[in-house]
Design a protein around this motif. Structure first.
Motif, mmCIF file in Angstrom:
data_model
loop_
_atom_site.group_PDB
_atom_site.id
_atom_site.type_symbol
_atom_site.label_atom_id
_atom_site.label_comp_id
_atom_site.label_asym_id
_atom_site.label_seq_id
_atom_site.Cartn_x
_atom_site.Cartn_y
_atom_site.Cartn_z
ATOM 1 N N ILE A 15 -29.284 46.634 12.436
ATOM 2 C CA ILE A 15 -27.888 46.939 12.723
ATOM 3 C C ILE A 15 -26.935 45.917 12.122
ATOM 4 O O ILE A 15 -25.854 46.272 11.631
ATOM 5 N N ILE A 16 -27.324 44.641 12.143
ATOM 6 C CA ILE A 16 -26.417 43.575 11.687
ATOM 7 C C ILE A 16 -26.891 42.959 10.380
ATOM 8 O O ILE A 16 -26.089 42.776 9.448
ATOM 9 N N GLY A 17 -28.163 42.649 10.291
ATOM 10 C CA GLY A 17 -28.661 41.912 9.130
ATOM 11 C C GLY A 17 -28.518 42.673 7.821
ATOM 12 O O GLY A 17 -27.971 42.146 6.837
ATOM 13 N N PRO A 37 -26.579 45.424 6.957
ATOM 14 C CA PRO A 37 -25.187 45.580 6.505
ATOM 15 C C PRO A 37 -24.568 44.272 6.027
ATOM 16 O O PRO A 37 -23.764 44.275 5.083
ATOM 17 N N LEU A 38 -24.947 43.153 6.666
ATOM 18 C CA LEU A 38 -24.405 41.870 6.227
ATOM 19 C C LEU A 38 -24.905 41.511 4.834
ATOM 20 O O LEU A 38 -24.142 41.005 3.992
ATOM 21 N N VAL A 39 -26.177 41.783 4.563
ATOM 22 C CA VAL A 39 -26.715 41.540 3.223
ATOM 23 C C VAL A 39 -26.003 42.413 2.196
ATOM 24 O O VAL A 39 -25.629 41.960 1.106
ATOM 25 N N GLN A 40 -25.789 43.677 2.531
ATOM 26 C CA GLN A 40 -25.073 44.584 1.642
ATOM 27 C C GLN A 40 -23.645 44.106 1.390
ATOM 28 O O GLN A 40 -23.127 44.205 0.267
ATOM 29 N N LEU A 41 -23.004 43.589 2.427
ATOM 30 C CA LEU A 41 -21.645 43.066 2.281
ATOM 31 C C LEU A 41 -21.609 41.894 1.310
ATOM 32 O O LEU A 41 -20.723 41.812 0.449
ATOM 33 N N VAL A 42 -22.574 40.980 1.440
ATOM 34 C CA VAL A 42 -22.628 39.828 0.540
ATOM 35 C C VAL A 42 -22.873 40.287 -0.901
ATOM 36 O O VAL A 42 -22.251 39.789 -1.851
ATOM 37 N N VAL A 43 -23.754 41.262 -1.072
ATOM 38 C CA VAL A 43 -24.042 41.777 -2.416
ATOM 39 C C VAL A 43 -22.794 42.396 -3.037
ATOM 40 O O VAL A 43 -22.456 42.139 -4.203
#
Length: 322
Positions: A48-50, A52-58
């Motif tokens: 749920i968090i990890g 999407p956060l990785v995708q956001l950084v990418v």
């Protein structure tokens, strides 16, 4: 002459009540049980968090626009989005505006919440229940619903606020818009946010106040300490950890506020002069289609929140160790 031989018995392990028993090693299964119980929760957090956060950084390292939404490859531009964002004066204006707005909300919320909590300790059961119900209603109301209700109160033509001010001051406030001016806009937004935040602070501090020993307060009162001194020298030291935790949570919540500001802008606010970080990310990403720059701003915001959260976790751990 006969030689003396030692008659002291061989040392045997002490079995008295004061003797320390050897520590038993916990079986490997029991040692792994807490970690195994955490696996489902950690897996859910990663999904749920990890991810999407990785995708956001990418995305923040890519040139990601509307074309990429429909399947076109996203070029990698490294720190280009961060360079553009940090070099944009508007970003720093929004960041400063967000921190200032957050600071005002936190100070007012903590002050009013503390006063309400202290008031609840002086009320009888009936009035304390009445106040608690009122606080729960404000706390439970959805943010968008609260904005609509307060928007009606501050309505330009038919708002209760303009009507009351016209009656009390003698000045005609009919037709006065509270959302066009940035200062009055943020005043209305602060009223809505504080109104919904005070219940959490009041309930939390009131729960802490019930744990302060009455004997200590009575002794301070007998020594001549007034209400302010009793709060500063007795109550606040007892509840210092609660105040720290609640204040940090309020900073996190008020810094990432979105719904109230965005909804008020839709009613009649000036977007360019009233955007906070959350709204600015939305406007940059969905408004202009520059998802890469919006991702960079979001990552910066995440870093700020993580720094505040790390401080919060350290304070909690420190209190548990005391």
């Amino acid at each position: 002459m006969a030689t003396l031989t030692s008659t002291r018995p061989a040392s045997t392990p002490s079995t008295g009540p004061g003797a320390s028993s050897p520590k038993r090693r916990m079986p490997a299964g029991k040692r792994l049980a807490p970690a195994l119980l955490l696996v489902p929760a950690i897996a859910i957090l990663i999904v749920i968090i990890g991810w999407p956060l990785v995708q956001l950084v990418v995305v923040s390292f890519q040139q990601y626009g509307r074309a990429q939404v429909f399947g076109q490859a996203a070029p990698f531009i490294g720190l280009g989005n961060y360079t553009r964002v940090l070099g944009d004066p508007q970003f720093w204006q929004v960041l400063a505006r967000s921190f200032l707005f957050c600071a005002v909300n936190v100070v007012v919320t903590m002050s009013l919440g503390t006063l309400v909590a202290l008031l609840m300790t002086r009320l009888n059961k009936f009035f304390r229940t009445l106040v608690s119900v009122g606080l729960l209603l404000a706390w439970a109301m959805p943010a968008l619903t609260a904005v609509i209700v307060w928007g009606w109160l501050f309505d330009t033509q038919f708002g209760v606020v303009n009507y009351v001010l016209s009656r009390v001051t003698g000045v005609d406030f009919t037709g006065h818009s509270w959302l066009i001016n940035p200062i009055s806009f943020f005043a209305v937004a602060a009223i809505i946010i504080v109104w919904q935040s005070v219940p959490f602070v009041a309930f939390t501090i009131y729960a802490g106040l019930t744990q302060v020993p009455d004997e200590v307060l009575e002794a301070a009162q007998l020594d001549g300490a007034g209400a302010v001194k009793r709060f500063r020298l007795v109550i606040f030291p007892y509840l210092k950890s609660i105040f720290v935790v609640v204040t940090i949570l309020q900073i996190i919540w008020d810094l990432r506020v979105f719904t109230q500001v965005f909804a008020l802008q839709g009613i009649g606010g000036i977007r360019e002069q009233t955007s906070t970080l959350g709204v600015y990310i939305y406007q940059t990403s969905l408004g202009t289609g520059d998802y890469g720059a919006g991702g960079a701003i979001a990552v910066i915001m995440v870093i700020i929140m993580m720094a505040i959260s790390i401080f919060y976790v350290r304070q909690v751990i420190k209190e548990e160790e005391l």
